[in-house]
Structure formats: C-alpha cells, structure tokens
Design an enzyme around this catalytic site. Structure first.
Site, PDB file in Angstrom:
ATOM      1  CG  PHE A  24      -1.857   1.238   1.155  1.00  0.00           C
ATOM      2  CD1 PHE A  24      -3.019   1.217   0.399  1.00  0.00           C
ATOM      3  CD2 PHE A  24      -1.542   2.413   1.840  1.00  0.00           C
ATOM      4  CE1 PHE A  24      -3.844   2.333   0.325  1.00  0.00           C
ATOM      5  CE2 PHE A  24      -2.363   3.531   1.772  1.00  0.00           C
ATOM      6  CZ  PHE A  24      -3.519   3.487   1.009  1.00  0.00           C
ATOM      7  CG  ASP A  51       5.513   3.825   2.067  1.00  0.00           C
ATOM      8  OD1 ASP A  51       5.432   4.484   3.125  1.00  0.00           O
ATOM      9  OD2 ASP A  51       4.592   3.782   1.227  1.00  0.00           O
ATOM     10  CE  LYS A  78      -1.330   6.479   7.047  1.00  0.00           C
ATOM     11  NZ  LYS A  78      -0.915   5.477   6.085  1.00  0.00           N
TER      12      LYS A  78
END
Ligand code: PLP
Length: 397
Positions: free
Chosen positions: A134, A219, A248
């Site tokens: 993702f 990531d 985030k």
C-alpha cells in the site's frame, strides 16, 4: 452520518460512531461515550490526541506565521529538515503534505536518478514493488498496487512497475534489470494486513540493491517514527535505505506532513521548477512536525511502543482463543487475524466498539491494533479484558 451519506462520496465505510473530542489515548462520541482509540488514525495519531506541547506550538506558530509558500524562506523549515535528517541518518529531505505525495516525490526522484546517474534510456526506468503493498491512492500509487479494488476502472495508469512477492529477496534479485531504478518496500506491510517478512529480509534486499546499483526506498509512512518499537522499522534489520518516506505520525496527529528523505546524489537532482507543493514545508507544518519529532524522543515513545507492544501481544497470545487464527506484530503495530468461519473482522470491530474500543479491520480478516504510542499499561490491561470479553462471547455462540 446522514449528511455525510447525502453529500459525501462513499469511499469509506466507517463504523457508526460520531466522534467529537479526543484527549490522549481516548476519544468521545456525541453522546459522551468514551472509547480507547486503538486505531490511532492509521498510525497518524502516535503522540495521542491534543498533545499539550503540540497544541502549544501549533497555536504559537499559527499566531506568528502559517503559510507563505516556498516562494520565500522561513525561520522554521530548515530546522525541521535538519532534525529529520539528523535522526534518520539521511542527507536531505523534501517536504510534502500527504503520504501519497511523498510516494510520488520518491518515484520522481528515483526515476530521475536512473536517467541522470545510471544512464537508463529515456522513459525505460523500472520500479520494483511488492504484492500486497500500500503506497497511497494517487494514480501512480495505485499503479504500484496489486489490489484490484484499488485500481478498478481508474486506468490508464502510469507504467514502469514490476510486482514481486513480499518477503522473497531472491525474487528481488531476479526481477532487477539494467533499467531498474528502485525497489519500493514497506518493512512491514500495514494495509496489507500487518504482514511481517522473514527475519533478515530487508537486510538481504539492501545488499542486493547495493550490489545492483538500485535504490532501496522504504515506505515508512505507517511503520516509521516508533510505531514498531524502533525509530524506523528498517532498524530491526539494521538497514539504512537510500530513500525514506515518512508521513502520518510526522504531523503529530494534527496536520498532514510528509517527507521524502534521501541521499544527496538523489535529492540534488530536484532543481527549481522540477517539483513542488504549495503547502508542503509551510512554517506551521514545519514547526508542528519538528516538535512531533522532539516529543517522540523526549518522551521516549519509541521504548514505550516496544514495551507496551510486547505486553499487548503477549496478553493477546495468552487469551489463546480459537477465534484468533494468528496474532502478530512489532511494537504497537499489531494484527489479530480473525478466523473468518467465526466472524468477520468488521463485525469483530463492531463488537469491540460496543465494549469501548475503536479500531478498524484491514484486509477482511485482520483487526489492527495501533493505539497512540503514549498508551500505558493500565489501558492495555483494560483493552485486554474487553477484547477477551468479545472473544469469549463469540466462542460461546
Ligand atoms: C497511509 C500510507 C500511505 C499514504 O498516505 P496518505 O497520507 O494517506 O496519502 C502511503 N504508504 C503507506 C505505507 C501508508 O500506510
């Protein structure tokens, strides 16, 4: 809920609760019911809700200067980037807002590096990615994905991506060609269902990438900044990637702040006009994000993540419920794999909600537990009693 349904696109399927307030590890709904937040906004809320130091810098900076664009320098951006590079060991950083934008930035950086440093023929650069990944929701990020649901009828998508199985370093070795620019990987797959690769996987990938002159780009938008019990999840394998994505939690649970960090020889290929973002690196974002990094270290949230994560995982395993097909995790990044014969992960989350715990399923059978990293033992104990109650009731059905 009715207004959201009438006026909002239905691209999410939220639990039926309307939240109005948050403090620390807890949130409250419109009726004043209190919940333990074990979702942590997909790991964006690692510092807890309404952290006093973050609110204080937010207010102070908002009163001074919020947004000026990158047309000018500010007294905030440099300090933020310096701190981020210092703690991650990277040379330079490029600020964006959302995670998906950082992913796009890294793709651009990797491709440019392939053409200008590796002499890959124009438009032939390849990027290797993992099945089940993702990397966000932009066109390039969904082009990287193996998930049909993410891609359906959104084409034509950018090309130049090659999928290999996650956790298989030999597959990486065989997939590399002279045109390979980079290997993009999540050290632990988050949305894929909290999937932990075999020990030493990332270290082997790093070796292969170095030998083949391919950029290793991690990531860590979800796994980074203490979530897995280390500052970065790649530190479990003692790996320093060539490029790193943060997002985030970087915004302290307040603002969207992301970074692409990398070696100088990659980052220096961005020249004026080649890339940008109106809001990226704003003094408000920079002040909040730098303080978010400071708080993470000053309050030793990384150690707390490791200790509370071990304690929670251990507690879950001790419940030894047949409803749980598997429980796995690192730090406060834990997945409970629910036996789909018994109950769906979604229904399990609804049961948890009734017991005062909020979280969400990922990939149909996995319930994610990723509370703010400030969570204390007594809250973990409380959560375990509630989770046990839900499990025993399902077992008794
Ligand atoms: C959430 C996430 C993204 C995308 O971040 P957004 O801020 O939602 O765009 C990218 N990569 C990983 C690993 C993520 O978990």
């Amino acid at each position: 809920m009715e207004l959201e349904q009438r006026f909002g696109a239905a691209n999410y399927n939220p639990l039926p609760v309307v939240l109005t307030r948050g403090q620390g590890c807890h949130v409250w709904d419109e009726n004043g019911n209190k919940y333990l937040d074990m979702m942590g906004a997909y790991s964006a809320v690692s510092h807890g809700h309404a952290h006093p130091r973050l609110l204080s810098i937010l207010n102070e900076q908002a009163n001074r200067l919020s947004v000026v664009s990158r047309a000018f320098h500010t007294d905030r951006l440099g300090q933020f980037l310096e701190r981020a590079c210092e703690i991650t060991g990277q040379d330079m950083a490029l600020p964006m807002n959302t995670g998906a934008e950082a992913v796009e930035t890294a793709l651009k950086g990797a491709r440019r590096w392939a053409y200008e440093r590796k002499q890959v023929p124009t438009d032939q650069a390849e990027v290797i990615v993992c099945e089940g990944n993702f990397h966000g929701r932009t066109l390039a990020a969904i082009a990287m994905s193996s998930e049909p649901e993410y891609r359906e009828n959104f084409g034509p998508l950018p090309s130049g991506f090659r999928l290999i199985p996650f956790g298989d370093a030999d597959a990486l070795d065989s997939a590399i060609t002279p045109n390979t620019a980079a290997f993009f990987v999540e050290p632990i797959q988050g949305e894929g269902g909290i999937v932990i690769p075999p020990d030493g996987y990332l270290a082997r990938c790093a070796e292969i990438c170095q030998r083949e002159n391919v950029l290793l780009i991690c990531d860590e938008i979800q796994t980074g900044l203490g979530r897995t019990g280390h500052l970065l999840a790649c530190h479990h394998d003692k790996v320093k990637p060539d490029g790193l994505l943060l997002g985030k939690a970087l915004g302290g649970g307040i603002l969207p702040v992301s970074l692409f960090l990398a070696r100088r020889d990659v980052m220096e290929l961005f020249r004026p006009g080649s890339h940008g973002s109106t809001f990226g690196g704003s003094p408000l974002a920079a002040a909040v994000a730098k303080t978010a990094l400071d708080v993470l270290l000053d309050e030793d949230l990384i150690t707390n993540s490791r200790l509370m994560g071990e304690y929670l995982l251990d507690g879950l395993k001790k419940l030894s419920s047949p409803v749980l097909a598997d429980t796995r995790g690192r730090g406060l990044f834990i997945g409970m794999e629910i036996d789909p014969e018994r109950i769906s992960a979604r229904a399990f989350c609804e049961r948890l909600m009734e017991q005062g715990i909020l979280t969400k399923d990922t990939h149909a059978t996995v319930v994610r537990l990723a509370p703010p990293l400030i969570i204390r033992r007594q809250e973990v104990d409380w959560a375990l009693t509630r989770i046990e109650r839900v499990l025993r009731r399902i077992e008794a059905q």
